[in-house]
Design a protein around this motif. Structure first.
Motif, PDB file in Angstrom:
ATOM      1  N   LYS A  40      -4.845  -6.644 -49.963  1.00 11.49           N
ATOM      2  CA  LYS A  40      -4.039  -7.539 -50.745  1.00 11.49           C
ATOM      3  C   LYS A  40      -4.055  -7.172 -52.344  1.00 11.49           C
ATOM      4  CE  LYS A  40      -4.377 -11.225 -47.534  1.00 11.49           C
ATOM      5  NZ  LYS A  40      -5.222 -12.519 -46.982  1.00 11.49           N
ATOM      6  N   ASN A  41      -5.251  -6.405 -52.701  1.00 12.94           N
ATOM      7  CA  ASN A  41      -5.585  -6.258 -54.098  1.00 12.94           C
ATOM      8  C   ASN A  41      -5.441  -4.649 -54.513  1.00 12.94           C
ATOM      9  OD1 ASN A  41      -6.683  -8.874 -55.390  1.00 12.94           O
ATOM     10  ND2 ASN A  41      -7.594  -8.799 -53.247  1.00 12.94           N
ATOM     11  N   GLY A  42      -4.704  -3.963 -53.635  1.00 13.61           N
ATOM     12  CA  GLY A  42      -4.357  -2.865 -53.949  1.00 13.61           C
ATOM     13  C   GLY A  42      -5.498  -1.679 -54.049  1.00 13.61           C
ATOM     14  N   VAL A  43      -6.485  -1.874 -53.366  1.00 15.82           N
ATOM     15  CA  VAL A  43      -7.631  -0.952 -53.360  1.00 15.82           C
ATOM     16  C   VAL A  43      -7.274   0.390 -53.070  1.00 15.82           C
ATOM     17  CG1 VAL A  43     -10.269  -0.652 -52.816  1.00 15.82           C
ATOM     18  CG2 VAL A  43      -9.395  -2.945 -53.591  1.00 15.82           C
ATOM     19  N   ASP A  44      -7.628   1.389 -53.878  1.00 15.35           N
ATOM     20  CA  ASP A  44      -7.322   2.836 -53.227  1.00 15.35           C
ATOM     21  C   ASP A  44      -8.506   3.166 -52.201  1.00 15.35           C
ATOM     22  OD1 ASP A  44      -4.994   3.337 -54.665  1.00 15.35           O
ATOM     23  OD2 ASP A  44      -5.902   4.021 -56.399  1.00 15.35           O
ATOM     24  N   GLY A  45      -8.092   3.785 -51.395  1.00 18.36           N
ATOM     25  CA  GLY A  45      -8.979   4.505 -50.312  1.00 18.36           C
ATOM     26  C   GLY A  45      -8.950   3.642 -49.147  1.00 18.36           C
ATOM     27  N   ILE A  46      -8.351   2.652 -48.956  1.00 19.75           N
ATOM     28  CA  ILE A  46      -8.340   1.890 -47.804  1.00 19.75           C
ATOM     29  C   ILE A  46      -6.775   1.735 -47.227  1.00 19.75           C
ATOM     30  CG2 ILE A  46      -8.439  -0.412 -46.558  1.00 19.75           C
ATOM     31  CD1 ILE A  46     -11.081   0.513 -47.476  1.00 19.75           C
ATOM     32  N   VAL A  47      -6.323   2.634 -46.073  1.00 17.31           N
ATOM     33  CA  VAL A  47      -5.165   2.548 -45.502  1.00 17.31           C
ATOM     34  C   VAL A  47      -4.611   1.553 -44.735  1.00 17.31           C
ATOM     35  CG1 VAL A  47      -3.513   4.140 -44.280  1.00 17.31           C
ATOM     36  CG2 VAL A  47      -5.264   5.203 -45.988  1.00 17.31           C
ATOM     37  N   ALA A  48      -5.652   1.265 -43.749  1.00 14.47           N
ATOM     38  CA  ALA A  48      -5.207   0.116 -42.620  1.00 14.47           C
ATOM     39  C   ALA A  48      -3.970   0.423 -41.984  1.00 14.47           C
ATOM     40  CB  ALA A  48      -5.624  -1.048 -43.427  1.00 14.47           C
ATOM     41  N   GLU A  49      -3.728   1.597 -41.346  1.00 12.90           N
ATOM     42  CA  GLU A  49      -2.472   1.841 -40.536  1.00 12.90           C
ATOM     43  C   GLU A  49      -2.150   0.843 -39.323  1.00 12.90           C
ATOM     44  OE1 GLU A  49      -2.957   5.720 -39.284  1.00 12.90           O
ATOM     45  OE2 GLU A  49      -1.363   6.337 -41.223  1.00 12.90           O
ATOM     46  N   CYS A  50      -3.410   0.407 -38.740  1.00 13.08           N
ATOM     47  CA  CYS A  50      -2.933  -0.583 -37.595  1.00 13.08           C
ATOM     48  C   CYS A  50      -2.933  -2.016 -37.970  1.00 13.08           C
ATOM     49  CB  CYS A  50      -4.000  -0.433 -36.692  1.00 13.08           C
ATOM     50  SG  CYS A  50      -5.816  -1.010 -37.164  1.00 13.08           S
ATOM     51  N   GLY A  51      -3.491  -2.480 -39.278  1.00 12.05           N
ATOM     52  CA  GLY A  51      -3.022  -3.729 -39.862  1.00 12.05           C
ATOM     53  C   GLY A  51      -4.431  -4.612 -39.595  1.00 12.05           C
ATOM     54  N   GLY A  52      -5.581  -4.091 -38.864  1.00 14.66           N
ATOM     55  CA  GLY A  52      -6.885  -4.740 -38.585  1.00 14.66           C
ATOM     56  C   GLY A  52      -7.012  -5.029 -37.188  1.00 14.66           C
ATOM     57  N   ALA A  53      -6.601  -4.086 -36.361  1.00 10.39           N
ATOM     58  CA  ALA A  53      -6.662  -4.019 -34.999  1.00 10.39           C
ATOM     59  C   ALA A  53      -7.443  -3.316 -34.431  1.00 10.39           C
ATOM     60  CB  ALA A  53      -5.346  -4.055 -34.139  1.00 10.39           C
ATOM     61  N   CYS A  54      -8.406  -2.690 -35.109  1.00  8.82           N
ATOM     62  CA  CYS A  54      -9.497  -1.833 -34.925  1.00  8.82           C
ATOM     63  C   CYS A  54      -8.934  -0.699 -33.889  1.00  8.82           C
ATOM     64  CB  CYS A  54     -10.610  -2.518 -34.052  1.00  8.82           C
ATOM     65  SG  CYS A  54     -12.150  -1.687 -34.062  1.00  8.82           S
ATOM     66  N   GLN A  55      -7.871  -0.154 -34.415  1.00  4.18           N
ATOM     67  CA  GLN A  55      -7.036   0.763 -33.659  1.00  4.18           C
ATOM     68  C   GLN A  55      -6.987   2.325 -34.251  1.00  4.18           C
ATOM     69  OE1 GLN A  55      -6.476   0.615 -30.117  1.00  4.18           O
ATOM     70  NE2 GLN A  55      -7.714  -1.356 -30.547  1.00  4.18           N
ATOM     71  N   CYS A  56      -7.384   2.201 -35.529  1.00  3.73           N
ATOM     72  CA  CYS A  56      -7.150   3.561 -36.131  1.00  3.73           C
ATOM     73  C   CYS A  56      -8.078   4.010 -36.884  1.00  3.73           C
ATOM     74  CB  CYS A  56      -5.713   3.331 -37.040  1.00  3.73           C
ATOM     75  SG  CYS A  56      -6.269   2.346 -38.499  1.00  3.73           S
ATOM     76  N   GLY A  57      -9.082   3.489 -37.541  1.00  6.83           N
ATOM     77  CA  GLY A  57     -10.007   4.085 -38.092  1.00  6.83           C
ATOM     78  C   GLY A  57      -9.750   4.319 -39.472  1.00  6.83           C
ATOM     79  N   THR A  58      -8.832   3.860 -40.133  1.00  9.37           N
ATOM     80  CA  THR A  58      -8.340   4.134 -41.806  1.00  9.37           C
ATOM     81  C   THR A  58      -8.551   3.121 -42.439  1.00  9.37           C
ATOM     82  OG1 THR A  58      -6.128   3.198 -41.191  1.00  9.37           O
ATOM     83  CG2 THR A  58      -6.389   5.737 -40.654  1.00  9.37           C
ATOM     84  N   CYS A  59      -9.629   2.260 -41.949  1.00 12.88           N
ATOM     85  CA  CYS A  59     -10.401   1.227 -43.030  1.00 12.88           C
ATOM     86  C   CYS A  59     -11.570   1.541 -43.086  1.00 12.88           C
ATOM     87  CB  CYS A  59      -9.866  -0.112 -42.787  1.00 12.88           C
ATOM     88  SG  CYS A  59     -10.509  -0.562 -41.054  1.00 12.88           S
ATOM     89  N   HIS A  60     -12.044   2.726 -42.958  1.00 16.32           N
ATOM     90  CA  HIS A  60     -13.380   3.113 -42.671  1.00 16.32           C
ATOM     91  C   HIS A  60     -14.057   3.124 -44.305  1.00 16.32           C
ATOM     92  CE1 HIS A  60     -16.240   6.933 -42.292  1.00 16.32           C
ATOM     93  NE2 HIS A  60     -17.046   5.854 -42.133  1.00 16.32           N
ATOM     94  N   VAL A  61     -15.332   2.326 -44.376  1.00 17.36           N
ATOM     95  CA  VAL A  61     -16.167   2.509 -45.586  1.00 17.36           C
ATOM     96  C   VAL A  61     -17.529   2.662 -45.229  1.00 17.36           C
ATOM     97  CG1 VAL A  61     -14.704   0.580 -46.702  1.00 17.36           C
ATOM     98  CG2 VAL A  61     -16.553  -0.262 -45.115  1.00 17.36           C
ATOM     99  N   TYR A  62     -18.096   2.909 -46.360  1.00 14.57           N
ATOM    100  CA  TYR A  62     -19.700   3.152 -46.365  1.00 14.57           C
ATOM    101  C   TYR A  62     -20.441   1.938 -46.902  1.00 14.57           C
ATOM    102  CZ  TYR A  62     -18.556   7.944 -45.540  1.00 14.57           C
ATOM    103  OH  TYR A  62     -17.948   8.963 -44.802  1.00 14.57           O
ATOM    104  N   VAL A  63     -20.982   1.318 -46.270  1.00 16.34           N
ATOM    105  CA  VAL A  63     -21.782   0.198 -46.531  1.00 16.34           C
ATOM    106  C   VAL A  63     -23.057   0.301 -47.401  1.00 16.34           C
ATOM    107  CG1 VAL A  63     -22.820  -2.110 -46.212  1.00 16.34           C
ATOM    108  CG2 VAL A  63     -20.520  -1.187 -44.804  1.00 16.34           C
TER     109      VAL A  63
END
Length: 117
Positions: A40-63
């Protein structure tokens, strides 16, 4: 104050640090995911291809390690998806779509990996 004004939404501050070192501190609405706050805030580095369904791994982060014990445990589906991420899985890897923001997340720091695809 108008009778129809919206009640201010409660938020928690989440800091997103890109692989290149750019830092964005965002007030994410409670109950949104860390991923939604990024998208929602245009942060680079988060793709979220599946829209948050835990099906793609493109919202991976290091906490940030200081926050690991404060997060909910990794569920089986998230654990499996973390084995498929484009950037290496680390001990502090999480899928940001699986992290629902609560007041306890105020101050959370996450780093985006070098690549999501």
């Amino acid at each position: 104050m108008s009778l129809f004004s919206k009640k201010p939404q409660e938020t928690a501050s989440v800091t997103y640090i890109s692989n290149s070192g750019d830092t964005r501190q965002i007030d994410v609405p409670l109950e949104d995911s860390v991923m939604e706050g990024a998208i929602k805030n245009g942060v680079d580095g988060i793709v979220a291809e599946c829209g948050g369904a835990c099906q793609c791994g493109t919202c991976h982060v290091y906490v940030d390690p200081a926050w690991l014990d404060k997060l909910p445990p990794i569920e089986d589906d998230e654990n499996a998806m973390l084995d498929t991420t484009a950037s290496p899985r680390k001990s502090n890897s999480r899928l940001s779509c699986q992290l629902r923001v609560t007041k306890a997340f105020d101050g959370l720091i996450v780093n985006t990996p070098p690549t999501q695809l």
